[in-house]
Design a protein around this motif. Structure first.
Motif: not given
Length: 76
Positions: A1-12
């Protein structure tokens, strides 16, 4: 398992932070600290196309693909 990045997405109409990992040929988006029931989801890359492994809202899918492309093209 490789940690890549974090991001914010619009969900509802909520900004949800997702931690993205790469494991077993899948890019998995794991929600972090969501106050509502938000499920993780994954993509696989086949022949230069993204394929989601779960049923996913088209808007969320587009945001996630954009985040993956930004990350991967920035790296290479």
């Amino acid at each position: 398992m490789e940690d890549l990045f974090s991001t914010q997405l619009d969900v509802n109409h909520q900004n949800i932070t997702y931690h993205v990992i790469f494991d077993k040929e899948r890019y998995t988006f794991i929600p972090q600290g969501a106050k509502t029931a938000v499920e993780p989801f994954s993509f696989v890359r086949e022949q230069d196309e993204w394929h989601v492994t779960e049923l996913l809202d088209p808007t969320l899918k587009a945001q996630a693909i954009e985040a993956l492309d930004r990350y991967l093209f920035r790296q290479h």
